[in-house]
Scaffold this motif. Sequence first.
Motif, PDB file in Angstrom:
ATOM      1  N   UNK A  60       4.150   3.999   1.342  1.00  0.00           N
ATOM      2  CA  UNK A  60       3.121   3.650   0.814  1.00  0.00           C
ATOM      3  C   UNK A  60       2.658   3.273   0.160  1.00  0.00           C
ATOM      4  N   UNK A  61       2.422   1.978   1.216  1.00  0.00           N
ATOM      5  CA  UNK A  61       1.064   1.345   1.104  1.00  0.00           C
ATOM      6  C   UNK A  61       0.687   0.568   2.354  1.00  0.00           C
ATOM      7  N   UNK A  62      -0.503   0.113   2.546  1.00  0.00           N
ATOM      8  CA  UNK A  62      -1.464  -1.063   3.338  1.00  0.00           C
ATOM      9  C   UNK A  62      -0.711  -1.146   4.378  1.00  0.00           C
ATOM     10  N   UNK A  63       0.540  -2.568   3.146  1.00  0.00           N
ATOM     11  CA  UNK A  63       1.204  -3.284   3.773  1.00  0.00           C
ATOM     12  C   UNK A  63       2.731  -3.238   5.266  1.00  0.00           C
ATOM     13  N   UNK A  64       3.466  -1.770   4.125  1.00  0.00           N
ATOM     14  CA  UNK A  64       4.473  -1.453   4.983  1.00  0.00           C
ATOM     15  C   UNK A  64       4.667  -1.341   6.046  1.00  0.00           C
ATOM     16  N   UNK A  65       3.615  -1.039   7.210  1.00  0.00           N
ATOM     17  CA  UNK A  65       3.381  -0.912   8.423  1.00  0.00           C
ATOM     18  C   UNK A  65       3.537  -2.917   8.763  1.00  0.00           C
ATOM     19  N   UNK A 125      -2.259  -3.050  -2.414  1.00  0.00           N
ATOM     20  CA  UNK A 125      -1.929  -1.965  -1.073  1.00  0.00           C
ATOM     21  C   UNK A 125      -1.734  -1.060  -1.051  1.00  0.00           C
ATOM     22  N   UNK A 126      -1.940  -0.223  -2.418  1.00  0.00           N
ATOM     23  CA  UNK A 126      -1.602   0.916  -2.310  1.00  0.00           C
ATOM     24  C   UNK A 126      -2.443   2.044  -3.249  1.00  0.00           C
ATOM     25  N   UNK A 127      -2.846   3.635  -3.084  1.00  0.00           N
ATOM     26  CA  UNK A 127      -3.695   4.009  -4.193  1.00  0.00           C
ATOM     27  C   UNK A 127      -2.807   4.035  -5.919  1.00  0.00           C
ATOM     28  N   UNK A 165      -2.350   2.913  -8.395  1.00  0.00           N
ATOM     29  CA  UNK A 165      -4.185   2.735  -9.610  1.00  0.00           C
ATOM     30  C   UNK A 165      -5.335   3.286  -9.864  1.00  0.00           C
ATOM     31  N   UNK A 166      -5.991   2.848  -7.891  1.00  0.00           N
ATOM     32  CA  UNK A 166      -7.101   3.514  -8.371  1.00  0.00           C
ATOM     33  C   UNK A 166      -7.236   4.595  -8.085  1.00  0.00           C
ATOM     34  N   UNK A 167      -6.221   5.261  -7.000  1.00  0.00           N
ATOM     35  CA  UNK A 167      -6.177   6.707  -6.593  1.00  0.00           C
ATOM     36  C   UNK A 167      -7.365   7.120  -4.792  1.00  0.00           C
ATOM     37  N   UNK A 168      -7.937   5.192  -4.380  1.00  0.00           N
ATOM     38  CA  UNK A 168      -7.987   5.649  -3.507  1.00  0.00           C
ATOM     39  C   UNK A 168      -7.772   4.973  -2.503  1.00  0.00           C
ATOM     40  N   UNK A 169      -7.909   4.936  -1.380  1.00  0.00           N
ATOM     41  CA  UNK A 169      -7.378   3.846  -0.205  1.00  0.00           C
ATOM     42  C   UNK A 169      -8.083   2.519   0.172  1.00  0.00           C
ATOM     43  N   UNK A 170      -7.397   1.575  -0.271  1.00  0.00           N
ATOM     44  CA  UNK A 170      -7.649   0.583  -0.301  1.00  0.00           C
ATOM     45  C   UNK A 170      -8.071  -0.197   0.268  1.00  0.00           C
ATOM     46  N   UNK A 171      -9.126  -1.081   0.829  1.00  0.00           N
ATOM     47  CA  UNK A 171      -9.448  -1.819   1.503  1.00  0.00           C
ATOM     48  C   UNK A 171      -8.765  -2.915   1.610  1.00  0.00           C
ATOM     49  N   UNK A 218     -10.098  -7.370   2.297  1.00  0.00           N
ATOM     50  CA  UNK A 218     -10.203  -7.435   1.195  1.00  0.00           C
ATOM     51  C   UNK A 218      -9.177  -7.487   0.023  1.00  0.00           C
ATOM     52  N   UNK A 219      -7.999  -6.253   0.359  1.00  0.00           N
ATOM     53  CA  UNK A 219      -7.147  -7.173  -0.733  1.00  0.00           C
ATOM     54  C   UNK A 219      -5.849  -8.019   0.034  1.00  0.00           C
ATOM     55  N   UNK A 220      -6.151  -8.275   1.450  1.00  0.00           N
ATOM     56  CA  UNK A 220      -5.295  -9.348   1.760  1.00  0.00           C
ATOM     57  C   UNK A 220      -6.304 -10.839   1.871  1.00  0.00           C
ATOM     58  N   UNK A 221      -7.212 -10.710   1.439  1.00  0.00           N
ATOM     59  CA  UNK A 221      -8.170 -11.771   1.045  1.00  0.00           C
ATOM     60  C   UNK A 221      -8.030 -12.377  -0.103  1.00  0.00           C
ATOM     61  N   UNK A 222      -7.470 -10.808  -0.689  1.00  0.00           N
ATOM     62  CA  UNK A 222      -7.583 -11.532  -2.863  1.00  0.00           C
ATOM     63  C   UNK A 222      -6.686 -11.947  -2.788  1.00  0.00           C
TER      64      UNK A 222
END
Length: 288
Positions: free
Chosen positions: A129-134, A251-253, A255-261, A264-268
């Motif tokens: 679902x998102x880059x954080x789930x692993x 961490x998921x696309x 809203x934007x429909x694009x692959x999140x960074x 940068x997302x973790x830092x935010x």
Amino acid sequence: EEAGGCPEGKGPRSGKDQGQEQRVTVPSSRARPNGCCTDASARPSRPPRLPHRRSPAKITPGVVSHSCNLFPSLRQNASMMPMLRNSLRRLLSQVGRVLLSLRYRVEVRGLDEIRARGTSRVIFLPSHLALIDPAILMVILDRGFHPRALGDDYQISRPVIGPLARLFGARALPNMERQGLSVMDATRQALAETITGVRAGDSLLFYPSGRLRQQYLEEIRAASGAEVLVKAVPEARIVLVRQTGLWGSSFSPAFTGRMPDAVATAWRGLKLLLLNGVFFMPRRDVLI
């Protein structure tokens, strides 16, 4: 002397001379054959003593020589490396669970039943679902299963993410959608190494879709890695993992429909966590 007398031209020695002669007389084993005394000046000259040279040590590849004094504990240190690696891995798992609990309220169902049936040769197939789930799944499954993972080579080569992924034993899997058929051999090699590990008893975390979900429903499409693994290791146990609650996170696309960074997302997210006083950060409910 008793045997043969003294050389010609020399008279009998006095007692004082004999006493002095005794101090310079060489042992009988080095006396001349005619039985005459040999003084210090008549000793045969010895060849100069050369410095001792050690023969070069024979070095066998992969073998530490016992005669090497530079690193006497190399073998001991090498045997301790897996222990230190496992200790560091357990420590990071504990820290990861604490940090993730500040943002996510995770509920896990059915894991105790799976653990009761054994913790080796288990292949976990989750939705992505998102880059954080692993990260969430790894810190949860590390207790007991210690699974290795197959991850996108681009994501696990990122700063911070790469060293952590290698510490947890992740293998890089080339992305054929991005790199094309040129990485076919590397993909087959990564799958072959993974199959060998599962046959040896490793557990595995593998995403069958091979990509981040782009919409609400998961699409496997033409990805065939899961089929290859299941056919190659039929004795492995297959566990399907369904996750809910992460679709729509940063961490998921969603809203934007694009692959999140991821970095940068973790830092935010870290800055938002500090602004909310750490413990007052709103938490997202996640069900696994």
